[in-house]
Every structure is written in structure tokens, then in C-alpha cells.
Design a protein around this motif. Structure first.
Motif, short mmCIF file in Angstrom:
data_model
loop_
_atom_site.label_atom_id
_atom_site.label_comp_id
_atom_site.label_asym_id
_atom_site.label_seq_id
_atom_site.Cartn_x
_atom_site.Cartn_y
_atom_site.Cartn_z
N ASP A 120 0.83 -1.20 0.00
CA ASP A 120 0.00 0.00 0.00
C ASP A 120 0.87 1.26 0.00
O ASP A 120 0.60 2.21 -0.73
CB ASP A 120 -0.94 0.00 1.21
N LEU A 121 1.93 1.26 0.82
CA LEU A 121 2.84 2.40 0.88
C LEU A 121 3.50 2.65 -0.48
O LEU A 121 3.58 3.79 -0.96
CB LEU A 121 3.92 2.15 1.94
N LEU A 122 3.94 1.59 -1.14
CA LEU A 122 4.56 1.73 -2.46
C LEU A 122 3.57 2.27 -3.49
O LEU A 122 3.90 3.16 -4.28
CB LEU A 122 5.12 0.39 -2.93
N ILE A 123 2.36 1.74 -3.48
CA ILE A 123 1.34 2.18 -4.44
C ILE A 123 0.99 3.64 -4.20
O ILE A 123 0.95 4.45 -5.13
CB ILE A 123 0.10 1.28 -4.38
N GLU A 124 0.74 4.00 -2.94
CA GLU A 124 0.40 5.39 -2.62
C GLU A 124 1.53 6.33 -3.01
O GLU A 124 1.31 7.42 -3.52
CB GLU A 124 0.08 5.53 -1.12
N GLY A 125 2.77 5.89 -2.76
CA GLY A 125 3.93 6.71 -3.12
C GLY A 125 3.99 6.95 -4.62
O GLY A 125 4.25 8.05 -5.08
N HIS A 127 3.54 15.02 2.37
CA HIS A 127 4.01 14.03 3.34
C HIS A 127 5.38 14.42 3.87
O HIS A 127 6.37 13.74 3.63
CB HIS A 127 4.08 12.63 2.69
N GLU A 128 5.44 15.50 4.60
CA GLU A 128 6.72 15.98 5.11
C GLU A 128 7.30 15.06 6.18
O GLU A 128 8.47 15.14 6.49
CB GLU A 128 6.59 17.40 5.63
N ASP A 129 6.47 14.19 6.76
CA ASP A 129 6.97 13.31 7.80
C ASP A 129 7.60 12.03 7.23
O ASP A 129 8.07 11.20 7.98
CB ASP A 129 5.85 12.95 8.78
N VAL A 130 7.64 11.89 5.93
CA VAL A 130 8.25 10.73 5.30
C VAL A 130 9.70 11.05 4.98
O VAL A 130 10.02 12.09 4.43
CB VAL A 130 7.50 10.35 3.99
N VAL A 131 10.59 10.15 5.37
CA VAL A 131 12.02 10.34 5.15
C VAL A 131 12.53 9.17 4.32
O VAL A 131 12.22 8.02 4.61
CB VAL A 131 12.77 10.38 6.50
N THR A 132 13.32 9.47 3.31
CA THR A 132 13.89 8.39 2.51
C THR A 132 15.03 7.75 3.28
O THR A 132 15.58 8.34 4.21
CB THR A 132 14.42 8.90 1.16
N ARG A 133 15.39 6.56 2.89
CA ARG A 133 16.50 5.86 3.53
C ARG A 133 17.79 6.67 3.40
O ARG A 133 18.56 6.78 4.34
CB ARG A 133 16.67 4.48 2.90
N GLU A 134 18.00 7.25 2.22
CA GLU A 134 19.20 8.06 1.98
C GLU A 134 19.24 9.28 2.91
O GLU A 134 20.28 9.60 3.47
CB GLU A 134 19.23 8.51 0.52
N PHE A 155 21.37 11.95 7.77
CA PHE A 155 21.13 12.50 9.11
C PHE A 155 21.95 11.75 10.15
O PHE A 155 22.59 12.35 11.01
CB PHE A 155 19.64 12.42 9.46
N GLN A 156 21.94 10.43 10.06
CA GLN A 156 22.67 9.59 11.01
C GLN A 156 24.16 9.90 10.97
O GLN A 156 24.80 10.05 12.01
CB GLN A 156 22.40 8.13 10.67
N GLU A 157 24.72 10.01 9.77
CA GLU A 157 26.15 10.32 9.64
C GLU A 157 26.45 11.71 10.18
O GLU A 157 27.47 11.94 10.82
CB GLU A 157 26.60 10.19 8.18
#
Length: 110
Positions: free
Chosen positions: A31-36, A51-58, A63-65
Motif C-alpha cells: 500500500d505504501l509503495l502504491i500510494e507513493g 508528506h513531510e513526515d516521510v524520510v527516505t533511507r538516503e 542524518f545519522q552520519e
């Protein structure tokens, strides 16, 4: 409760879903993939505005680094600042800070 249906897909696709879905159920992930995809097509790439609360893995990795680099800088500063003031840290305290600094350095390269 929503109605359930069975969807038959290739085993390779199920493996890809399972490898990438994290804590989501298979249904939630699909569902997430389809909606995206639908948002991306309807917004012409302006998905972020809705959807400002969505963060990509990259973005998360960046951010982590950045957070690790900031922590390294703080530790480095406090160790150097303490030494410049002539305050000799207790051996145990210095060793503990040095270990933390090394661990951050090692985790930065992973």
C-alpha cells in the motif's frame, strides 16, 4: 475490518517485499509503495509537500552520519578543551571518552 483477498505473486517478488518492508506487514508495504507512486505521478514530484513526515533511507543515513560527526566533534572538543586547560582527566574517564570517539569513528565507516 477491511475485506481480505489473496494475491498470487512470484516468489522472488515476495522475497523482495520481505527484505525491504521492515516492520510493516506485506499489505502495508505494498500500500505504501502504491500510494507513493500515485502521489509522485499526481504531484509531478511534489510528494514532499503533502508528506513531510516521510524520510527516505538516503536522507536518514545522511542524518545519522551528520549526528555521528557532530558527536565526534563534541567529544573531540571536550577532550581537547580539558587538556588545554591543563586539567588532566582521570585515566578511566579519558579512556572511556577515547573509546567512545573510536567507536564513533568506526561506525562512521560502516
Amino acid at each position: 475490518m477491511s475485506e481480505k483477498r489473496m494475491l498470487v505473486v512470484d516468489a522472488d517478488l515476495v522475497r523482495k517485499i520481505d527484505e525491504n518492508r521492515g516492520e510493516l506487514s506485506r499489505s502495508e508495504f505494498i500500500d505504501l509503495l502504491i500510494e507513493g507512486q500515485l502521489l509522485e505521478k499526481s504531484d509531478n514530484g511534489k510528494q514532499r509537500a503533502q508528506h513531510e513526515d516521510v524520510v527516505t533511507r538516503e536522507e536518514f543515513v545522511q542524518f545519522q552520519e551528520g549526528a555521528k560527526e557532530l558527536l565526534r566533534s563534541f567529544l573531540d572538543f571536550f577532550i581537547n578543551y580539558g587538556l588545554e586547560l591543563g586539567r588532566e582527566p582521570k585515566d578511566e574517564e579519558f579512556d572511556q571518552l577515547s573509546r567512545k570517539l573510536r567507536n564513533l569513528a568506526h561506525s562512521h565507516h560502516d
